[in-house]
Design a protein around this motif. Structure first.
Motif, mmCIF file in Angstrom:
data_model
loop_
_atom_site.group_PDB
_atom_site.id
_atom_site.type_symbol
_atom_site.label_atom_id
_atom_site.label_comp_id
_atom_site.label_asym_id
_atom_site.label_seq_id
_atom_site.Cartn_x
_atom_site.Cartn_y
_atom_site.Cartn_z
ATOM 1 N N SER A 197 -27.835 39.118 -52.850
ATOM 2 C CA SER A 197 -28.773 38.270 -53.592
ATOM 3 C C SER A 197 -30.192 38.796 -53.594
ATOM 4 C CB SER A 197 -28.785 36.823 -53.073
ATOM 5 O OG SER A 197 -29.573 36.686 -51.905
ATOM 6 N N GLY A 198 -30.578 39.618 -52.625
ATOM 7 C CA GLY A 198 -31.928 40.162 -52.597
ATOM 8 C C GLY A 198 -32.987 39.170 -52.188
ATOM 9 N N VAL A 199 -32.590 37.925 -51.940
ATOM 10 C CA VAL A 199 -33.528 36.874 -51.562
ATOM 11 C C VAL A 199 -33.893 37.025 -50.086
ATOM 12 C CG1 VAL A 199 -33.847 34.371 -51.375
ATOM 13 C CG2 VAL A 199 -32.598 35.343 -53.312
ATOM 14 N N ASP A 200 -35.143 36.734 -49.755
ATOM 15 C CA ASP A 200 -35.582 36.811 -48.373
ATOM 16 C C ASP A 200 -34.977 35.682 -47.538
ATOM 17 O OD1 ASP A 200 -37.142 39.070 -48.810
ATOM 18 O OD2 ASP A 200 -38.896 37.887 -49.368
ATOM 19 N N VAL A 201 -35.028 35.855 -46.236
ATOM 20 C CA VAL A 201 -34.431 34.893 -45.318
ATOM 21 C C VAL A 201 -35.245 33.609 -45.283
ATOM 22 C CG1 VAL A 201 -33.742 34.469 -42.936
ATOM 23 C CG2 VAL A 201 -33.501 36.762 -43.917
ATOM 24 N N SER A 202 -34.565 32.479 -45.402
ATOM 25 C CA SER A 202 -35.209 31.175 -45.294
ATOM 26 C C SER A 202 -34.931 30.587 -43.915
ATOM 27 C CB SER A 202 -34.659 30.228 -46.365
ATOM 28 O OG SER A 202 -33.278 29.986 -46.141
ATOM 29 N N PRO A 203 -35.746 29.642 -43.454
ATOM 30 C CA PRO A 203 -35.484 29.017 -42.144
ATOM 31 C C PRO A 203 -34.087 28.415 -42.020
ATOM 32 C CG PRO A 203 -37.713 28.528 -42.839
ATOM 33 C CD PRO A 203 -37.053 29.216 -44.003
ATOM 34 N N PRO A 204 -33.558 27.687 -43.030
ATOM 35 C CA PRO A 204 -32.194 27.161 -42.892
ATOM 36 C C PRO A 204 -31.150 28.266 -42.742
ATOM 37 C CG PRO A 204 -33.367 26.007 -44.635
ATOM 38 C CD PRO A 204 -34.210 27.168 -44.258
ATOM 39 N N ALA A 205 -31.312 29.358 -43.481
ATOM 40 C CA ALA A 205 -30.359 30.466 -43.371
ATOM 41 C C ALA A 205 -30.435 31.097 -41.989
ATOM 42 C CB ALA A 205 -30.637 31.504 -44.451
ATOM 43 N N ALA A 206 -31.647 31.276 -41.487
ATOM 44 C CA ALA A 206 -31.812 31.850 -40.154
ATOM 45 C C ALA A 206 -31.199 30.952 -39.091
ATOM 46 C CB ALA A 206 -33.294 32.081 -39.866
ATOM 47 N N ALA A 207 -31.375 29.644 -39.236
ATOM 48 C CA ALA A 207 -30.811 28.703 -38.265
ATOM 49 C C ALA A 207 -29.292 28.736 -38.292
ATOM 50 C CB ALA A 207 -31.326 27.293 -38.562
ATOM 51 N N GLU A 208 -28.706 28.787 -39.490
ATOM 52 C CA GLU A 208 -27.246 28.825 -39.586
ATOM 53 C C GLU A 208 -26.687 30.111 -38.984
ATOM 54 O OE1 GLU A 208 -23.772 29.250 -42.967
ATOM 55 O OE2 GLU A 208 -25.613 28.176 -43.502
ATOM 56 N N ALA A 209 -27.307 31.244 -39.307
ATOM 57 C CA ALA A 209 -26.826 32.518 -38.770
ATOM 58 C C ALA A 209 -26.947 32.550 -37.248
ATOM 59 C CB ALA A 209 -27.603 33.675 -39.389
ATOM 60 N N THR A 210 -28.047 32.026 -36.724
ATOM 61 C CA THR A 210 -28.221 31.977 -35.272
ATOM 62 C C THR A 210 -27.140 31.140 -34.623
ATOM 63 O OG1 THR A 210 -30.626 32.230 -35.513
ATOM 64 C CG2 THR A 210 -29.818 31.357 -33.425
ATOM 65 N N HIS A 211 -26.838 30.003 -35.224
ATOM 66 C CA HIS A 211 -25.767 29.133 -34.715
ATOM 67 C C HIS A 211 -24.428 29.867 -34.710
ATOM 68 C CE1 HIS A 211 -22.359 26.397 -35.607
ATOM 69 N NE2 HIS A 211 -22.898 25.635 -34.665
ATOM 70 N N ASP A 212 -24.121 30.571 -35.812
ATOM 71 C CA ASP A 212 -22.843 31.264 -35.920
ATOM 72 C C ASP A 212 -22.732 32.406 -34.915
ATOM 73 O OD1 ASP A 212 -22.276 29.535 -37.954
ATOM 74 O OD2 ASP A 212 -22.612 30.984 -39.578
ATOM 75 N N VAL A 213 -23.862 33.086 -34.652
ATOM 76 C CA VAL A 213 -23.862 34.183 -33.686
ATOM 77 C C VAL A 213 -23.665 33.649 -32.277
ATOM 78 C CG1 VAL A 213 -25.283 35.954 -32.598
ATOM 79 C CG2 VAL A 213 -25.247 35.752 -35.085
ATOM 80 N N LEU A 214 -24.437 32.639 -31.906
ATOM 81 C CA LEU A 214 -24.391 32.119 -30.535
ATOM 82 C C LEU A 214 -23.073 31.410 -30.229
ATOM 83 C CD1 LEU A 214 -28.034 30.756 -30.148
ATOM 84 C CD2 LEU A 214 -27.099 32.942 -29.380
#
Length: 393
Positions: A197-214
């Motif tokens: 998508s080329g879109v920059d990271v948003s806070p909700p996306a960062a929070a979801e990815a962090t949750h999935d990683v942890l």
């Protein structure tokens, strides 16, 4: 004629870079068939991301391969898996591409070949060599063989290796590791960003990815029952042992960080005793790391060969062995600190830590870095409109 990527950023034309290796070609072939079937669409992040694409260029393949957690669920659910003539094996194909990306994105590029040589034998030989080097350094300080039995150390390893010397030995290596991994993932990110998508990271996306990683979300097989290992039975052991290893390593790193603050901010010199925070973090982290790596070792040795890339097994086992040795030697050093064995155990522990640090940018540790980047791009991409209007996120 220039082709358009199936998932370009709005208002931009992104040319597809063709796949260039046999492993990439196999992933692209398999995903074309999967995209027509879509039986596994709800299994993990790979399949909804796949449905946003009609074609699979090199960057798409690299992104999806590192998004895969190798749980094996799709292999056992697939009606086109071997011995079917289509011979679809997503876990193995993705694993082969992941190994390729680790080597291709390594920094400096000339050291990428170390991924093919970073096996169990090399890891243990490196620990042995570095430990021997440290033992010889102790002998050369004077005192003969008696210096290795440490009768006069009184529990203080700084009498063998002063604090500033240890900092001088490990700080440059640690900074190089951080820099090398950062350079590699920076190139990887710049390649996959345009096709996600080329879109920059948003806070909700960062929070979801962090949750999935942890949480290691995608080691549950897509249904919460777990992964497959030596057969088609579901098990949560891989997820649990990964958790013990990941959080054990994090606690050990936290213990070292807190000890550094104690030394420089408060002037409190090591060694520390219970119930100090560095010792509590280190003890819990060390036990967790030993349990996790012992479990992963057992699972890796029993893993069905169709569940991954057999060529990477020596690299996997080498990394697991180094983590176990670091934890075990650290705990042994703590328990035997007041005994004459201090010098020998200290050299073994420092040798294991140095070997781990030296191989971090060119071993299995990289999979966590690249997978995190892929999960973050997936969390960004899924929030954008599906460019082909098919499938579901």
């Amino acid at each position: 004629m220039q082709q358009l990527n199936s998932s370009p950023p709005k208002g931009r034309v992104i040319p597809i870079v063709p796949v260039s290796s046999a492993a990439e070609t196999e992933v692209a072939r398999a995903l074309q068939i999967c995209n027509a079937c879509r039986y596994c669409e709800g299994f993990c992040a790979v399949f909804p991301a796949m449905t946003r694409r009609l074609e699979f260029g090199q960057a798409d393949v690299h992104f999806l391969a590192n998004l895969c957690h190798n749980c094996g669920a799709c292999l056992h659910a697939c009606q086109y898996a071997p011995p079917h003539e289509f011979a679809i094996n997503i876990p193995k194909a993705m694993a082969e591409v992941r190994g390729q990306t680790y080597a291709e994105y390594a920094w400096p590029p000339a050291l990428g070949k170390l991924y093919q040589r970073n096996g169990l034998t090399l890891s243990l030989a490196l620990v042995f060599g570095l430990t021997l080097f440290l033992l010889l350094a102790v002998l050369l300080q004077g005192g003969g063989l008696g210096a290795l039995w440490g009768e006069q150390l009184q529990g203080s390893f700084y009498q063998l290796f002063p604090h500033n010397l240890l900092v001088g030995m490990f700080a440059p290596v640690f900074l190089f590791v951080v820099f090398a991994l950062s350079m590699g993932v920076r190139r990887f990110w710049s390649d996959i960003k345009p096709v996600t998508s080329g879109v920059d990271v948003s806070p909700p996306a960062a929070a979801e990815a962090t949750h999935d990683v942890l949480k290691l979300k995608y080691l549950d097989g897509g249904h919460g029952e777990g992964c497959h290992n030596e057969d088609d039975a579901y098990t949560l052991q891989r997820r649990r042992f990964h958790h013990l290893t990941f959080y054990g390593f994090a606690l050990c790193f936290a213990a070292t960080s807190v000890a550094t603050l104690y030394h420089y901010l408060f002037g409190w010199e090591a060694p520390y005793d219970l119930p100090s925070l560095p010792k509590l973090l280190g003890a819990v982290g060390g036990v967790s790391l030993m349990l996790g790596t012992a479990g992963l070792w057992q699972l890796n040795r029993k893993r069905h060969p169709m569940h991954g890339d057999a060529k990477q097994k020596p690299m996997d086992l080498g990394f697991i062995a180094l983590l176990f040795l670091v934890a075990a030697s650290g705990l042994a050093l703590w328990l035997a600190r007041a005994t004459p064995a201090l010098a020998l155990l200290l050299c073994l522990h420092l040798g294991a830590v140095m070997a781990l640090f030296a191989t971090l940018p060119y071993g299995k540790f990289a999979h966590g870095v690249f997978r995190t980047a892929s999960l973050l791009r997936h969390a960004v991409e899924k929030r954008q409109p599906n460019p082909i209007g098919l499938g579901a996120d």
